[in-house]
Write a protein that holds these residues in place. Sequence first.
Motif, PDB file in Angstrom:
ATOM      1  N   TRP A   1     147.086 -28.293  64.858  1.00  0.00           N
ATOM      2  CA  TRP A   1     147.738 -27.708  66.026  1.00  0.00           C
ATOM      3  C   TRP A   1     148.547 -26.479  65.652  1.00  0.00           C
ATOM      4  N   SER A   2     149.258 -26.583  64.555  1.00  0.00           N
ATOM      5  CA  SER A   2     150.183 -25.520  64.160  1.00  0.00           C
ATOM      6  C   SER A   2     149.485 -24.447  63.331  1.00  0.00           C
ATOM      7  N   GLY A   3     150.013 -23.220  63.418  1.00  0.00           N
ATOM      8  CA  GLY A   3     149.507 -22.140  62.605  1.00  0.00           C
ATOM      9  C   GLY A   3     150.433 -21.846  61.440  1.00  0.00           C
TER      10      GLY A   3
ATOM     11  N   ARG B   1     151.765 -26.880  39.417  1.00  0.00           N
ATOM     12  CA  ARG B   1     150.860 -28.011  39.630  1.00  0.00           C
ATOM     13  C   ARG B   1     150.880 -28.495  41.072  1.00  0.00           C
ATOM     14  N   SER B   2     151.869 -28.055  41.847  1.00  0.00           N
ATOM     15  CA  SER B   2     152.006 -28.493  43.232  1.00  0.00           C
ATOM     16  C   SER B   2     151.866 -27.306  44.171  1.00  0.00           C
ATOM     17  N   ILE B   3     151.421 -27.580  45.390  1.00  0.00           N
ATOM     18  CA  ILE B   3     151.261 -26.544  46.404  1.00  0.00           C
ATOM     19  C   ILE B   3     151.898 -27.017  47.715  1.00  0.00           C
ATOM     20  N   MET B   4     152.254 -26.041  48.563  1.00  0.00           N
ATOM     21  CA  MET B   4     152.876 -26.352  49.856  1.00  0.00           C
ATOM     22  C   MET B   4     152.017 -25.759  50.970  1.00  0.00           C
TER      23      MET B   4
ATOM     24  N   ALA C   1     149.633 -37.637  59.426  1.00  0.00           N
ATOM     25  CA  ALA C   1     148.810 -38.799  59.098  1.00  0.00           C
ATOM     26  C   ALA C   1     148.594 -39.690  60.313  1.00  0.00           C
ATOM     27  N   ASP C   2     149.632 -39.823  61.140  1.00  0.00           N
ATOM     28  CA  ASP C   2     149.535 -40.619  62.358  1.00  0.00           C
ATOM     29  C   ASP C   2     149.453 -39.678  63.549  1.00  0.00           C
ATOM     30  N   GLN C   3     148.263 -39.464  64.064  1.00  0.00           N
ATOM     31  CA  GLN C   3     148.052 -38.525  65.157  1.00  0.00           C
ATOM     32  C   GLN C   3     148.421 -39.102  66.519  1.00  0.00           C
ATOM     33  N   THR C   4     148.862 -40.348  66.551  1.00  0.00           N
ATOM     34  CA  THR C   4     149.257 -40.949  67.834  1.00  0.00           C
ATOM     35  C   THR C   4     150.709 -40.637  68.168  1.00  0.00           C
ATOM     36  N   GLU C   5     151.443 -40.048  67.231  1.00  0.00           N
ATOM     37  CA  GLU C   5     152.848 -39.747  67.458  1.00  0.00           C
ATOM     38  C   GLU C   5     153.089 -38.247  67.406  1.00  0.00           C
ATOM     39  N   GLU C   6     154.182 -37.824  68.029  1.00  0.00           N
ATOM     40  CA  GLU C   6     154.609 -36.428  67.972  1.00  0.00           C
ATOM     41  C   GLU C   6     155.732 -36.293  66.949  1.00  0.00           C
ATOM     42  N   PRO C   7     155.861 -35.115  66.302  1.00  0.00           N
ATOM     43  CA  PRO C   7     154.992 -33.939  66.390  1.00  0.00           C
ATOM     44  C   PRO C   7     153.709 -34.109  65.584  1.00  0.00           C
ATOM     45  N   PRO C   8     152.708 -33.283  65.855  1.00  0.00           N
ATOM     46  CA  PRO C   8     151.378 -33.548  65.303  1.00  0.00           C
ATOM     47  C   PRO C   8     151.121 -33.046  63.892  1.00  0.00           C
ATOM     48  N   ASP C   9     152.008 -32.181  63.335  1.00  0.00           N
ATOM     49  CA  ASP C   9     151.709 -31.568  62.043  1.00  0.00           C
ATOM     50  C   ASP C   9     152.842 -31.740  61.039  1.00  0.00           C
ATOM     51  N   GLU C  10     152.479 -31.586  59.755  1.00  0.00           N
ATOM     52  CA  GLU C  10     153.433 -31.822  58.675  1.00  0.00           C
ATOM     53  C   GLU C  10     153.404 -30.668  57.670  1.00  0.00           C
ATOM     54  N   LEU C  11     154.572 -30.273  57.213  1.00  0.00           N
ATOM     55  CA  LEU C  11     154.701 -29.382  56.067  1.00  0.00           C
ATOM     56  C   LEU C  11     154.815 -30.268  54.839  1.00  0.00           C
TER      57      LEU C  11
ATOM     58  N   ILE D   1     151.309 -36.710  47.891  1.00  0.00           N
ATOM     59  CA  ILE D   1     151.687 -35.751  48.929  1.00  0.00           C
ATOM     60  C   ILE D   1     153.015 -36.173  49.544  1.00  0.00           C
ATOM     61  N   GLU D   2     153.976 -35.246  49.530  1.00  0.00           N
ATOM     62  CA  GLU D   2     155.301 -35.497  50.087  1.00  0.00           C
ATOM     63  C   GLU D   2     155.470 -34.694  51.377  1.00  0.00           C
ATOM     64  N   VAL D   3     155.813 -35.374  52.459  1.00  0.00           N
ATOM     65  CA  VAL D   3     156.067 -34.710  53.729  1.00  0.00           C
ATOM     66  C   VAL D   3     157.519 -34.237  53.741  1.00  0.00           C
ATOM     67  N   ILE D   4     157.739 -32.934  53.908  1.00  0.00           N
ATOM     68  CA  ILE D   4     159.112 -32.426  53.895  1.00  0.00           C
ATOM     69  C   ILE D   4     159.576 -31.976  55.274  1.00  0.00           C
ATOM     70  N   ALA D   5     158.655 -31.818  56.228  1.00  0.00           N
ATOM     71  CA  ALA D   5     159.048 -31.444  57.592  1.00  0.00           C
ATOM     72  C   ALA D   5     157.898 -31.745  58.537  1.00  0.00           C
ATOM     73  N   THR D   6     158.218 -31.949  59.800  1.00  0.00           N
ATOM     74  CA  THR D   6     157.204 -32.143  60.833  1.00  0.00           C
ATOM     75  C   THR D   6     157.493 -31.198  61.994  1.00  0.00           C
ATOM     76  N   GLY D   7     156.470 -30.910  62.787  1.00  0.00           N
ATOM     77  CA  GLY D   7     156.677 -30.032  63.924  1.00  0.00           C
ATOM     78  C   GLY D   7     155.370 -29.528  64.488  1.00  0.00           C
ATOM     79  N   ALA D   8     155.473 -28.632  65.453  1.00  0.00           N
ATOM     80  CA  ALA D   8     154.314 -28.001  66.069  1.00  0.00           C
ATOM     81  C   ALA D   8     154.705 -26.588  66.469  1.00  0.00           C
ATOM     82  N   GLY D   9     153.845 -25.633  66.195  1.00  0.00           N
ATOM     83  CA  GLY D   9     154.123 -24.240  66.503  1.00  0.00           C
ATOM     84  C   GLY D   9     153.580 -23.358  65.404  1.00  0.00           C
ATOM     85  N   PHE D  10     154.381 -22.380  64.965  1.00  0.00           N
ATOM     86  CA  PHE D  10     153.985 -21.528  63.855  1.00  0.00           C
ATOM     87  C   PHE D  10     154.976 -21.721  62.720  1.00  0.00           C
ATOM     88  N   PHE D  11     154.471 -22.188  61.572  1.00  0.00           N
ATOM     89  CA  PHE D  11     155.298 -22.435  60.389  1.00  0.00           C
ATOM     90  C   PHE D  11     155.325 -21.199  59.488  1.00  0.00           C
TER      91      PHE D  11
END
Length: 470
Positions: free
Chosen positions: A272-274, A285-288, A294-304, A314-324
Amino acid sequence: MSLQAGAARSLRSGTLALVAVIMALLPSCSTSGNEVVFEGNPSAEATTIVTEEAGAAPVTTSAPAVTATTAAPTAITTEPAAAESTSTTTAAAAATMPDALELSDRGIEALPAPVLVDGRYGGGITVLGPGAERNDLYLETADGFLAQPVWSPDGRLVAFSRASTTESWLVIGPGTGGSLFAYETPFVAFYIHWSPDGRFVAMLGSADAQVALAILDLDTGMVKMVDSAFSYYFHWSPDSSRVLTHLDNSRLQIIDPSSGEIIPVATFDFVWSGYQAPSWMPDGRSIMYVRPAADQTEEPPDELVIHDLESGQIEVIATGAGFFAFAVSPDGTRVAYSLHNLARPTSMYLIGPSGEVAEVDAPNTVAWQWSPDSQKILLLGINEESRLSMDVYQDGAITAYPGITPSENFLRSYIPFWNQYGHSHTLWAPDSSAFVYAAADRGDDYVFLQLLQEKRPVLLGAGSMAVFSP
């Protein structure tokens, strides 16, 4: 990088035009048909393709003449700079002073480090400072066009794109002036990014209605086109051994610049997000990057996320929708990220080494950049007068500097894609004491220095874009 038609006209139009143009352009870096929307350049069809066999080492010429890197090198005729232009001069050589900004009475002698300047209409590449020095590296003839100047990581060399009506090159030479090398390229390069060790130069351009990645190996003098997609962003690994690429907002790959081998990292059906450029972490060794939650049934739909390529964790450091937009501080201790869309103000946050999160109150921000000392962030946004605001965040406080009307080049080619340019170009002085920018006034473009300890900017001279040396 395809920019929508009419963006240039919006530069001085109504109250919300600047907002609309920047926000509309932010999410994409693509082509429009076979056209490279790169003001003043020929189409991709007019360029010369370089094969692997055409990789002879460049021939040194006396500046400012340039020799193309082909199997049979041919000199490119250019208009030499006047003798006094290649010598050092004082700020008296600057263009007529604009009156839109209340200016400092200081000149280019105030520069703490060299600044690389792109002339208006692709007519020249200049280095200013330090002190009162001015060095015109290259002045173009009427049939050519220069653009996208960028410093090498050590600040010794400068690379820029040169195009005529029939050919295109990547030109490299010392920032202090002297001999220049030209490497024939398979397209007009509209973005250039050195590897951290200075051995490779990667570039983007238009080829067959797509954005193509080509890499120059300075050891061999060969330029190879290695990959393409409808949208393309990338980042060099800290050790220069790999290129992390983000294609079509759905694929991540790693490319070996020496062999051209491509290794898939992740593929997503839909995000969803750009976002633009992915980012290597300082450990190499790591990338962002951004992925679907992972759970598309809940909002927000995307993860940084931060993805450890060796362990797969994989570590989730933020969630949201829009332009990151996101970047690691130069010292590697903090991550800054912003999230915005047209429906609500920009949200911006800092994530500390222990995972603590601090919000930055910068709702109108459209682009930003860490300072070299990792203590400050330059915020580019929209102020109440619909001008580009130039503010600095530090320790929870924001200092406002005079708002500007950005030059057309700064507005069209750089600001909408700053999440990519932030990896290769810096508006900040190396000592974090100042920043530079290009502004438009009365039909002309000027470059300014803003010292953090002063309220008024310093006029440096004419130019459509400027960046500090690393």
